[in-house]
Design an enzyme around this catalytic site. Structure first.
Site, PDB file in Angstrom:
ATOM      1  N   ASP A 117       0.829  -1.211   0.000  1.00  0.00           N
ATOM      2  CA  ASP A 117       0.000   0.000   0.000  1.00  0.00           C
ATOM      3  C   ASP A 117       0.855   1.248   0.000  1.00  0.00           C
ATOM      4  O   ASP A 117       0.454   2.281  -0.545  1.00  0.00           O
ATOM      5  CB  ASP A 117      -0.962  -0.010   1.183  1.00  0.00           C
TER       6      ASP A 117
HETATM    7  O1  MRU Z   1      -7.604  -3.179   2.703  1.00  0.00           O
HETATM    8  P1  MRU Z   1      -7.316  -3.527   1.278  1.00  0.00           P
HETATM    9  O2  MRU Z   1      -8.048  -4.721   0.794  1.00  0.00           O
HETATM   10  O3  MRU Z   1      -7.445  -2.330   0.368  1.00  0.00           O
HETATM   11  O4  MRU Z   1      -5.774  -3.914   1.271  1.00  0.00           O
HETATM   12  C1  MRU Z   1      -5.182  -4.249   0.066  1.00  0.00           C
HETATM   13  C2  MRU Z   1      -3.755  -4.631   0.212  1.00  0.00           C
HETATM   14  O5  MRU Z   1      -3.191  -4.605   1.271  1.00  0.00           O
HETATM   15  C3  MRU Z   1      -3.026  -4.944  -1.068  1.00  0.00           C
HETATM   16  O6  MRU Z   1      -2.002  -5.861  -0.824  1.00  0.00           O
HETATM   17  C4  MRU Z   1      -2.422  -3.675  -1.656  1.00  0.00           C
HETATM   18  O7  MRU Z   1      -3.347  -2.633  -1.695  1.00  0.00           O
HETATM   19  C5  MRU Z   1      -1.907  -3.908  -3.027  1.00  0.00           C
HETATM   20  S1  MRU Z   1      -3.183  -4.266  -4.209  1.00  0.00           S
HETATM   21  C6  MRU Z   1      -2.419  -4.467  -5.704  1.00  0.00           C
END
Ligand code: MRU
Length: 360
Positions: free
Chosen positions: A249
């Protein structure tokens, strides 16, 4: 039918409501920025690249529908900045939307300065085209990440594969505009005949692994086994996992990575078992303004995500809950490297690469 997180045509945007998956496949209309903000906050669309695309495309839809100032370039520029700022308040951890917003603002400023006589209507069209370009770029970046990751992983395996991987959360079609990041690596290995199987953690509390990753991998005929999060270390040891590949993220300047809660403990287990641990992410997930992962804002979500499931109580409703959506994996645990659209980098070198490419 292909699983797409977003369906976009000029002036029209629909999102696949991921909260309803895998039970129901329902695309919902997003008429503008307010609706996109709600879809991001409520995790109807999630995953760092998909969040960025949804946010920007919702602005394109508003602009195509005539929203915002009509007569004044400065006012139109301010409107775009204000709408992007609002979108950024939906979820704090992922860097991509902020990064794309920053790039768009910079591009817009330059466009106004360098195009004397441009009309507000022409500028509006250009902004829409710029945003539409992000979709194609994300798809290209996904493919590059997949190819670089597959090559690097196979290069580290005696005999060159096939390999068994373990991944976390959802980083695929549903989290991007196309092939995926960590799941892009999985897809690239599979299409090259070099994947034995991928283990997907369930990913509590929101089940992005069992609800979403397993769905899209099975949809593409890729061998997948879901495991409880608490089975990850055992699966790594008992099933001969060759590499762990997760998404990101936000990547801080020193290479620390914020990703879905539970990533840190996967990296610890992988380190103990001497299994390479990779992060796959586009360069837009990098945030060179934060020196280390300690500075990354970590979203905390409602306790009900842990205490209830589909309206059924899993815990006493009044119990205290700590529900961070992400954790930070220190760079030294990312032993395989960070896989980007440019190649695979040791975590501490990614920021330098960014600077050399003028992306700071
Ligand atoms: O809470 P989320 O489902 O948005 O978290 C998503 C993740 O942690 C993913 O690994 C990250 O955003 C990368 S998606 C290509």
């Amino acid at each position: 039918m292909a699983l797409e997180s977003l369906r976009y045509r000029r002036g029209s945007l629909e999102v696949l409501n991921q909260r309803l998956l895998p039970g129901q496949l329902r695309y919902e209309r997003v008429g503008g920025v307010e609706r996109a903000w709600g879809a991001i906050r409520d995790m109807e669309v999630r995953g760092a690249p998909a969040i960025a695309l949804l946010g920007c495309l919702s602005l394109a839809v508003e602009l195509a529908g005539g929203a915002g100032p009509q007569e004044d370039l400065g006012a139109l520029e301010a409107f775009v900045g204000q709408r992007l700022g609002f979108l950024l308040s939906a979820r704090p951890t992922a860097a991509n939307l902020g990064r794309e917003a920053q790039r768009l603002r910079g591009w817009l400023r330059k466009k106004v300065e360098e195009t004397p006589g441009v009309t507000p209507q022409e500028l509006r069209e250009s902004i829409i085209e710029y945003i539409e370009g992000l979709l194609a770029k994300d798809r290209r970046d996904n493919r590059s990440i997949g190819a670089h990751g597959a090559e690097h992983i196979l290069g580290g395996v005696p005999g060159g594969g096939p390999v068994t991987l373990l991944t976390h959360c959802n980083t695929g079609t549903l989290a991007t505009a196309g092939y995926g990041t960590a799941l892009g690596v999985v897809r690239a290995l599979h299409s090259g005949g070099s994947l034995s199987r991928v283990f997907c953690t369930e990913t509590r509390p929101f089940h992005q692994g069992s609800r979403l990753s397993a769905l899209e991998l099975r949809h593409d005929g890729i061998p997948v086994t879901i495991i409880a999060d608490s089975a990850a270390a055992a699966a790594m040891r008992e099933h001969g996992v060759h590499a762990v590949v997760v998404g990101a993220d936000r990547v801080a300047a020193n290479g620390d990575v914020a990703n879905k809660i539970g990533t840190f403990q996967l990296a610890l287990a992988a380190r103990h078992l001497r299994i390479p641990f990779y992060v796959a992410a586009p360069s837009s997930s990098c945030d060179p303004t934060l020196a280390s992962g300690r500075l990354i804002p970590i979203e905390e979500r409602p306790g009900t995500e842990l205490t209830q499931l589909g309206g059924v109580l899993l815990a006493e409703p009044e119990v205290d809950v700590w529900n961070p959506a992400f954790d930070v994996t220190p760079h030294e645990l990312i032993t395989g490297g960070i896989i980007t659209e440019w190649g695979v980098f040791p975590p501490s070198q990614l920021c330098r690469e960014l600077a050399e490419r003028g992306e700071q």
